[in-house]
Design an enzyme around this catalytic site. Sequence first.
Site, PDB file in Angstrom:
ATOM      1  N   GLY A 317       0.819  -1.211   0.000  1.00 28.52           N
ATOM      2  CA  GLY A 317       0.000   0.000   0.000  1.00 28.52           C
ATOM      3  C   GLY A 317       0.845   1.248   0.000  1.00 28.52           C
ATOM      4  O   GLY A 317       1.522   1.568  -0.972  1.00 28.52           O
ATOM      5  N   ASP A 356       2.754  -6.311   6.370  1.00 34.54           N
ATOM      6  CA  ASP A 356       2.349  -5.013   6.919  1.00 34.54           C
ATOM      7  C   ASP A 356       1.454  -4.343   5.883  1.00 34.54           C
ATOM      8  O   ASP A 356       1.800  -4.282   4.704  1.00 34.54           O
ATOM      9  CB  ASP A 356       3.587  -4.150   7.190  1.00 34.54           C
ATOM     10  CG  ASP A 356       3.217  -2.733   7.615  1.00 34.54           C
ATOM     11  OD1 ASP A 356       2.697  -2.577   8.734  1.00 34.54           O
ATOM     12  OD2 ASP A 356       3.444  -1.795   6.827  1.00 34.54           O
ATOM     13  N   ASP A 358      -0.215  -0.899   4.750  1.00 37.50           N
ATOM     14  CA  ASP A 358      -0.175   0.555   4.907  1.00 37.50           C
ATOM     15  C   ASP A 358      -1.403   1.172   4.235  1.00 37.50           C
ATOM     16  O   ASP A 358      -1.305   1.811   3.190  1.00 37.50           O
ATOM     17  CB  ASP A 358       1.108   1.131   4.287  1.00 37.50           C
ATOM     18  CG  ASP A 358       2.317   0.930   5.178  1.00 37.50           C
ATOM     19  OD1 ASP A 358       2.391  -0.135   5.809  1.00 37.50           O
ATOM     20  OD2 ASP A 358       3.175   1.820   5.227  1.00 37.50           O
ATOM     21  N   GLU A 360      -3.570   3.971   4.452  1.00 37.25           N
ATOM     22  CA  GLU A 360      -3.345   5.217   5.172  1.00 37.25           C
ATOM     23  C   GLU A 360      -4.590   6.071   5.391  1.00 37.25           C
ATOM     24  O   GLU A 360      -4.572   6.987   6.194  1.00 37.25           O
ATOM     25  CB  GLU A 360      -2.258   6.030   4.467  1.00 37.25           C
ATOM     26  CG  GLU A 360      -0.939   5.275   4.404  1.00 37.25           C
ATOM     27  CD  GLU A 360       0.255   6.146   4.112  1.00 37.25           C
ATOM     28  OE1 GLU A 360       0.101   7.383   4.124  1.00 37.25           O
ATOM     29  OE2 GLU A 360       1.343   5.601   3.871  1.00 37.25           O
ATOM     30  N   TYR A 361      -5.677   5.782   4.667  1.00 37.16           N
ATOM     31  CA  TYR A 361      -6.874   6.593   4.896  1.00 37.16           C
ATOM     32  C   TYR A 361      -8.157   5.776   4.678  1.00 37.16           C
ATOM     33  O   TYR A 361      -8.997   6.131   3.844  1.00 37.16           O
ATOM     34  CB  TYR A 361      -6.886   7.842   4.008  1.00 37.16           C
ATOM     35  CG  TYR A 361      -6.328   7.649   2.606  1.00 37.16           C
ATOM     36  CD1 TYR A 361      -7.138   7.267   1.540  1.00 37.16           C
ATOM     37  CD2 TYR A 361      -4.977   7.860   2.346  1.00 37.16           C
ATOM     38  CE1 TYR A 361      -6.640   7.101   0.260  1.00 37.16           C
ATOM     39  CE2 TYR A 361      -4.460   7.695   1.066  1.00 37.16           C
ATOM     40  CZ  TYR A 361      -5.297   7.319   0.035  1.00 37.16           C
ATOM     41  OH  TYR A 361      -4.788   7.160  -1.233  1.00 37.16           O
ATOM     42  N   TYR A 428       4.284  11.805  11.820  1.00 39.89           N
ATOM     43  CA  TYR A 428       5.093  12.751  11.064  1.00 39.89           C
ATOM     44  C   TYR A 428       4.241  13.261   9.905  1.00 39.89           C
ATOM     45  O   TYR A 428       3.106  12.787   9.718  1.00 39.89           O
ATOM     46  CB  TYR A 428       6.393  12.114  10.562  1.00 39.89           C
ATOM     47  CG  TYR A 428       6.254  10.701  10.039  1.00 39.89           C
ATOM     48  CD1 TYR A 428       5.684  10.450   8.789  1.00 39.89           C
ATOM     49  CD2 TYR A 428       6.680   9.605  10.791  1.00 39.89           C
ATOM     50  CE1 TYR A 428       5.547   9.164   8.302  1.00 39.89           C
ATOM     51  CE2 TYR A 428       6.546   8.313  10.315  1.00 39.89           C
ATOM     52  CZ  TYR A 428       5.980   8.088   9.067  1.00 39.89           C
ATOM     53  OH  TYR A 428       5.835   6.813   8.589  1.00 39.89           O
TER      54      TYR A 428
END
Length: 586
Positions: A317, A356, A358, A360-361, A428
């Site tokens: 991702g 993993d 990822d 993100e939204y 971050y």
Amino acid sequence: MVGLASPAEAATSATATYAKVSDWGTGFEGKWTVKNTGTTSLASWTVEWDFPSGTSVTSAWDADVTSSGTHWTAKNKSWNGTLAPGASVSFGFNGAGPGAPSGCKLNGGSCDGGSVPGDNPPSAPGTPSASNITDTSVALSWTAATDDKGIKNYDVLRDGAKVATVTGTTYTNTGLTAGTDYSYTVQARDTADQTGPVSGARAVRTTGGGGGPGPGSAVKLGYFTEWGVYQRNYHVKNLVTSGSASKITHINYAFGNVSGGRCTIGDAYADYDKAYTADQAVDGVADTWDQPLRGNFNQLRKLKAQHPHIKVLWSFGGWTWSGGFGQAAANPAAFAQSCYDLVEDPRWADVFDGIDLDWEYPNACGLSCDTSGPAAFKNLMQAMRAKFGTNNLVTAAVTADASSGGKIDAADYGGAAQYLNWYNVMTYDFFGAWAAQGPTAPHSPLTSYPGIPQAGFNSAEAIAKFKAKGVPSAKLLLGIGFYGRGWTGVTQATPGGTATGPAPGTYEQGIEDYKVLKSSCPATGTIAGTAYAKCGSNWWSYDTPATVNSKMSWAKSQGLGGAFFWEFSGDTTNGELVGAINSGLN
């Protein structure tokens, strides 16, 4: 009870119960549960209810939902209509508007235990507070729920499972394990035995048992990017020559793609085809033209042979490819199978210790907008764990947007945590020159500070919000960026100044590696636990070994599972930021 059988048949009874799973302000997730409480099988079910004007179902799953005006009808799918005695089935939906269902009917009769006409279910109790925490016990208390006919009792749930039913608003849970994370919620039951929505979650860590990540136990994870082998000229061997390999515990290899509802290869050449010369190889042995595996995967295999303590996860991702997760979430089992088949491909199965994701939204907007619903993230993670089993690591990189109604509120991160080893909380990129005129602000603040451009955009509030949603402390890793973000056209040295645009960077405007900034624009001050610098008209913020060390101390004080960073190639040739993470967590 609702009679559902003809007079010649044995009595069949059933109930339908409604719960609001989550509410994110502009919408909510609802769930109905149908249970066969009789002695014979139920062949099919239909649940009907009314919503007030302005409240509606926008999408649904595990049932066919239709409406006529404000009246809504849900019928079973072909595969979930039959219910044996004692069995239950749930279906869910995303809704818009503030209203609650009323006038519930199940197969034409009263729901009896759901939203009974004239008797609304109770409200959610207050989020429980915790006190008198010992090695083996915790005292819980909460504010009472309300109900139009009165509250009968409360169910206390630990990690989602009921551990007690009490009549008051306090409970002491004993027999716990020292140094262990737990999550508690409470659910009210009214005099008609209807249950209301669960409360907010309270994370609790018992004392003793080491009290958090101790020496050698903390996760120290770095991202290695497949594209780093090109312009950046950064290879797996650099982990050895920098000394970083002996100071980390895990590597996330980024990124595999998410496309067509499947896990797919991100860059085949860099991943397993690029031939390494002897001087580029981890072990000094050149690749041959006919060997079965080359590229980064083979170099990672060689790295693990030299440093067997390192675990490697394949990350899928990322920001650019997160748009593919919506389609994947439509069939979680098929997606998980595709990921498993790719990660466990016999050519490189020994290289990877897990996966993993990822995303993100989820159920929010990023590079694109996702509308898969608040339950999709949890459903996907549940399928991943079911497929990968307990012997593989399953983790996720997640948003750190702790603003009210922000991205953390958009998905069920608390519910999904049970299926994951940990979350990489991306603390971050809170601020940067995408806001070209400023105000200048540190991109990775540990805490809030006066004048911060956006409330909830800092590490401490992100971690606190995940804990409040029931994510155990030890399943949260603090994120560190090995780069800075900057503006140009800045006249004010302290944060909060105006700008004219992004500062120039080696590969992209507005961003630069730490290894460059430490010399080209040395830090002149700190704010909110991170460093900043003004050099000419350019203003940068970034983490230094000193600020990384202080952040690691904070992570230990919070009982976090460790830290991770993006990404190796931003560090110096002697790995000083990795060294700061390692020493700070030991």
